[in-house]
Scaffold this motif. Structure first.
Motif, PDB file in Angstrom:
ATOM      1  N   HIS A 180       0.828  -1.213   0.000  1.00 12.72           N
ATOM      2  CA  HIS A 180       0.000   0.000   0.000  1.00 12.72           C
ATOM      3  C   HIS A 180       0.859   1.257   0.000  1.00 12.72           C
ATOM      4  O   HIS A 180       1.692   1.440   0.886  1.00 12.72           O
ATOM      5  CB  HIS A 180      -0.951  -0.002   1.197  1.00 12.72           C
ATOM      6  CG  HIS A 180      -1.850  -1.195   1.215  1.00 12.72           C
ATOM      7  ND1 HIS A 180      -2.787  -1.428   0.235  1.00 12.72           N
ATOM      8  CD2 HIS A 180      -1.927  -2.249   2.072  1.00 12.72           C
ATOM      9  CE1 HIS A 180      -3.424  -2.562   0.490  1.00 12.72           C
ATOM     10  NE2 HIS A 180      -2.908  -3.091   1.588  1.00 12.72           N
ATOM     11  N   GLU A 181       0.622   2.114  -0.996  1.00 12.96           N
ATOM     12  CA  GLU A 181       1.448   3.319  -1.146  1.00 12.96           C
ATOM     13  C   GLU A 181       1.397   4.216   0.091  1.00 12.96           C
ATOM     14  O   GLU A 181       2.372   4.880   0.431  1.00 12.96           O
ATOM     15  CB  GLU A 181       0.995   4.122  -2.380  1.00 12.96           C
ATOM     16  CG  GLU A 181       1.510   3.535  -3.680  1.00 12.96           C
ATOM     17  CD  GLU A 181       1.153   4.387  -4.891  1.00 12.96           C
ATOM     18  OE1 GLU A 181       1.337   5.612  -4.821  1.00 12.96           O
ATOM     19  OE2 GLU A 181       0.703   3.805  -5.896  1.00 12.96           O
ATOM     20  N   ALA A 182       0.259   4.231   0.786  1.00  7.33           N
ATOM     21  CA  ALA A 182       0.098   5.132   1.941  1.00  7.33           C
ATOM     22  C   ALA A 182       0.471   4.475   3.264  1.00  7.33           C
ATOM     23  O   ALA A 182       0.238   5.045   4.331  1.00  7.33           O
ATOM     24  CB  ALA A 182      -1.344   5.632   2.010  1.00  7.33           C
ATOM     25  N   ALA A 183       1.083   3.297   3.225  1.00  9.71           N
ATOM     26  CA  ALA A 183       1.377   2.545   4.457  1.00  9.71           C
ATOM     27  C   ALA A 183       2.265   3.331   5.420  1.00  9.71           C
ATOM     28  O   ALA A 183       2.164   3.167   6.631  1.00  9.71           O
ATOM     29  CB  ALA A 183       2.050   1.218   4.112  1.00  9.71           C
ATOM     30  N   PHE A 184       3.131   4.164   4.861  1.00  5.95           N
ATOM     31  CA  PHE A 184       4.073   4.900   5.715  1.00  5.95           C
ATOM     32  C   PHE A 184       3.803   6.405   5.649  1.00  5.95           C
ATOM     33  O   PHE A 184       4.723   7.214   5.743  1.00  5.95           O
ATOM     34  CB  PHE A 184       5.512   4.564   5.315  1.00  5.95           C
ATOM     35  CG  PHE A 184       5.836   3.107   5.531  1.00  5.95           C
ATOM     36  CD1 PHE A 184       6.243   2.637   6.771  1.00  5.95           C
ATOM     37  CD2 PHE A 184       5.692   2.195   4.494  1.00  5.95           C
ATOM     38  CE1 PHE A 184       6.506   1.281   6.970  1.00  5.95           C
ATOM     39  CE2 PHE A 184       5.952   0.840   4.687  1.00  5.95           C
ATOM     40  CZ  PHE A 184       6.365   0.391   5.929  1.00  5.95           C
ATOM     41  N   PHE A 185       2.516   6.758   5.528  1.00  8.75           N
ATOM     42  CA  PHE A 185       2.131   8.179   5.524  1.00  8.75           C
ATOM     43  C   PHE A 185       2.624   8.829   6.818  1.00  8.75           C
ATOM     44  O   PHE A 185       2.352   8.347   7.918  1.00  8.75           O
ATOM     45  CB  PHE A 185       0.605   8.310   5.435  1.00  8.75           C
ATOM     46  CG  PHE A 185       0.122   9.722   5.566  1.00  8.75           C
ATOM     47  CD1 PHE A 185       0.123  10.575   4.476  1.00  8.75           C
ATOM     48  CD2 PHE A 185      -0.313  10.220   6.799  1.00  8.75           C
ATOM     49  CE1 PHE A 185      -0.292  11.895   4.606  1.00  8.75           C
ATOM     50  CE2 PHE A 185      -0.729  11.531   6.944  1.00  8.75           C
ATOM     51  CZ  PHE A 185      -0.723  12.370   5.834  1.00  8.75           C
ATOM     52  N   ASN A 186       3.370   9.929   6.675  1.00 11.40           N
ATOM     53  CA  ASN A 186       3.879  10.583   7.881  1.00 11.40           C
ATOM     54  C   ASN A 186       3.436  12.039   7.963  1.00 11.40           C
ATOM     55  O   ASN A 186       3.112  12.672   6.961  1.00 11.40           O
ATOM     56  CB  ASN A 186       5.404  10.448   7.992  1.00 11.40           C
ATOM     57  CG  ASN A 186       6.134  11.201   6.917  1.00 11.40           C
ATOM     58  OD1 ASN A 186       5.730  11.207   5.755  1.00 11.40           O
ATOM     59  ND2 ASN A 186       7.213  11.839   7.278  1.00 11.40           N
TER      60      ASN A 186
END
Length: 200
Positions: A180-186
């Motif tokens: 998932h592209e947003a897995a590491f949304f910071n």
């Protein structure tokens, strides 16, 4: 392999948020850090926090606070080194790092990093996600790090190296791909914090 120790990286200066501790910002009525602690705790043997300055501001977390041993805010690798030194005192082989401002990282972070490290003498793996422009995007604050390379890392930092990927490539580092592209949304900006509230 023994279960890694966990280190939350909170040593940055949060310049885009106007300074202070991003991890102490609230999301859904709790600090960002408490979300990170909740996700990482079940995946590691023990947990510590890498942060600089007065450790008392994190008393509520009841975690060991590890300051950088290299002066001058030299980036996340200094936090990795502090974590490695702490882990070495505890007889651990590896640490897994997570960023204090990334509340939604995967619940299987550690198992996937360990899976990607199979067969490595010195397990060194960074998390990555799909990226439309570059193919994959690495997330250098999320990784599996071998305690055995701590003196090499110390020498590299003292020699001026700052880029995580430069150091990991020197040691044959691998990537663990999370779908998932947003897995590491910071959370870097006030707008990001609003987005995180929506994601919650």
């Amino acid at each position: 392999m023994k279960q890694p120790l966990g280190v939350i990286l909170a040593g940055g200066q949060a310049t885009r948020m106007g300074g202070g501790d991003k991890g102490l910002l609230t999301l859904g009525g709790r600090t960002l850090l408490s979300h990170v602690v909740e996700r990482l705790t079940p995946q590691v043997a023990e947990l510590a926090l890498n942060a600089n300055g007065d450790a008392a501001r994190f008393d509520a977390l009841d975690l060991p606070v590890l300051p950088d041993s290299i002066d001058g805010f030299v980036g996340p690798l200094a936090g990795v080194l502090a974590g490695m030194d702490w882990a070495a005192e505890r007889g651990a082989d590896t640490i897994v790092t997570a960023a204090a401002d990334t509340p939604f990282f995967p619940g299987d972070l550690v198992p996937q990093l360990l899976l990607a490290s199979e067969g490595m003498t010195n397990p060194l793996v960074l998390a990555a996600t799909p990226d439309a422009k570059r193919g994959t995007a690495r997330h250098p604050t999320f990784g599996l790090w071998p305690v055995a390379l701590r003196d090499d890392l110390r020498d590299a930092l003292n020699g001026g190296l700052r880029k995580v990927v430069m150091w990991t490539q020197q040691h044959g580092g691998r990537e663990a791909l999370f779908p998932h592209e947003a897995a590491f949304f910071n959370v870097n900006t006030p707008d990001d914090l609003k987005t995180a509230e929506d994601m919650l």
